[in-house]
Design a protein around this motif. Structure first.
Motif, PDB file in Angstrom:
ATOM      1  N   HIS A  10      19.576  49.678  37.563  1.00  0.00           N
ATOM      2  CA  HIS A  10      20.197  49.905  36.260  1.00  0.00           C
ATOM      3  C   HIS A  10      19.309  49.292  35.187  1.00  0.00           C
ATOM      4  O   HIS A  10      18.945  48.126  35.272  1.00  0.00           O
ATOM      5  N   GLU A  11      18.943  50.106  34.206  1.00  0.00           N
ATOM      6  CA  GLU A  11      18.102  49.653  33.098  1.00  0.00           C
ATOM      7  C   GLU A  11      18.720  50.137  31.797  1.00  0.00           C
ATOM      8  O   GLU A  11      19.375  51.170  31.760  1.00  0.00           O
ATOM      9  N   ALA A  12      18.494  49.387  30.739  1.00  0.00           N
ATOM     10  CA  ALA A  12      18.942  49.786  29.405  1.00  0.00           C
ATOM     11  C   ALA A  12      17.782  49.593  28.440  1.00  0.00           C
ATOM     12  O   ALA A  12      16.978  48.667  28.596  1.00  0.00           O
ATOM     13  N   GLU A  25      20.954  52.777  21.600  1.00  0.00           N
ATOM     14  CA  GLU A  25      20.714  52.164  22.900  1.00  0.00           C
ATOM     15  C   GLU A  25      21.307  53.055  23.976  1.00  0.00           C
ATOM     16  O   GLU A  25      22.285  53.755  23.734  1.00  0.00           O
ATOM     17  N   GLN A  26      20.693  53.018  25.154  1.00  0.00           N
ATOM     18  CA  GLN A  26      21.166  53.842  26.263  1.00  0.00           C
ATOM     19  C   GLN A  26      20.916  53.119  27.572  1.00  0.00           C
ATOM     20  O   GLN A  26      19.873  52.513  27.767  1.00  0.00           O
ATOM     21  N   SER A  27      21.891  53.196  28.466  1.00  0.00           N
ATOM     22  CA  SER A  27      21.759  52.653  29.816  1.00  0.00           C
ATOM     23  C   SER A  27      21.432  53.787  30.774  1.00  0.00           C
ATOM     24  O   SER A  27      21.909  54.910  30.602  1.00  0.00           O
ATOM     25  N   TYR A  28      20.644  53.471  31.787  1.00  0.00           N
ATOM     26  CA  TYR A  28      20.215  54.465  32.762  1.00  0.00           C
ATOM     27  C   TYR A  28      20.396  53.928  34.171  1.00  0.00           C
ATOM     28  O   TYR A  28      20.269  52.731  34.409  1.00  0.00           O
ATOM     29  N   ALA A  73      16.602  46.253  25.653  1.00  0.00           N
ATOM     30  CA  ALA A  73      18.007  46.469  25.297  1.00  0.00           C
ATOM     31  C   ALA A  73      18.490  45.349  24.400  1.00  0.00           C
ATOM     32  O   ALA A  73      18.085  44.203  24.542  1.00  0.00           O
TER      33      ALA A  73
END
Length: 122
Positions: A10-12, A25-28, A73
């Motif tokens: 999990h990365e943001a 901002e977006q989390s992936y 992030a």
């Protein structure tokens, strides 16, 4: 083609469009895979949808521009918090003849942030 799922990370990231100044901002979820031939590849998902890598040609959701700064992030959220802590300038009436006053009855309050706010370091 059969693949073997290796790991999911999990990365943001925070993004700022250098064209219009929009920040988001977006989390992936980054799924690391190995195909049957031993070649590694990754699959990015955001909000449950498969998406292209945010590190290759990110697109501004506001203007469609592709000159986008990618940051750790929290940078956009930090800039928004800074703006919320800043004292509002004293509001005064518009120049004579405009017929409109700026103040409590002027409509919903808007918070704008500048692109430079994202790069402010503490």
């Amino acid at each position: 083609m059969t693949e073997i799922a290796a790991t999911t990370v999990h990365e943001a990231y925070a993004f700022a469009c250098m064209r219009c100044g929009y920040g988001w901002e977006q989390s992936y979820e980054i799924e690391h895979h190995v195909d049957v031939h031993g070649h590694e590849f990754v699959v990015y998902t955001a909000d449950g949808e498969r998406v292209p890598s945010p590190l290759s040609t990110p697109t501004c959701a506001n203007c469609g521009g592709h000159v986008v700064r990618i940051m750790r992030a929290g940078r956009v959220a930090d800039a928004q918090k800074l703006l919320q802590r800043r004292p509002e300038p004293e509001r005064t009436a518009e120049p004579a003849g405009s017929g409109e006053a700026v103040g409590a009855d002027a409509g919903p309050e808007r918070h704008h942030w500048r692109l430079l706010d994202l790069f402010h370091r503490r």
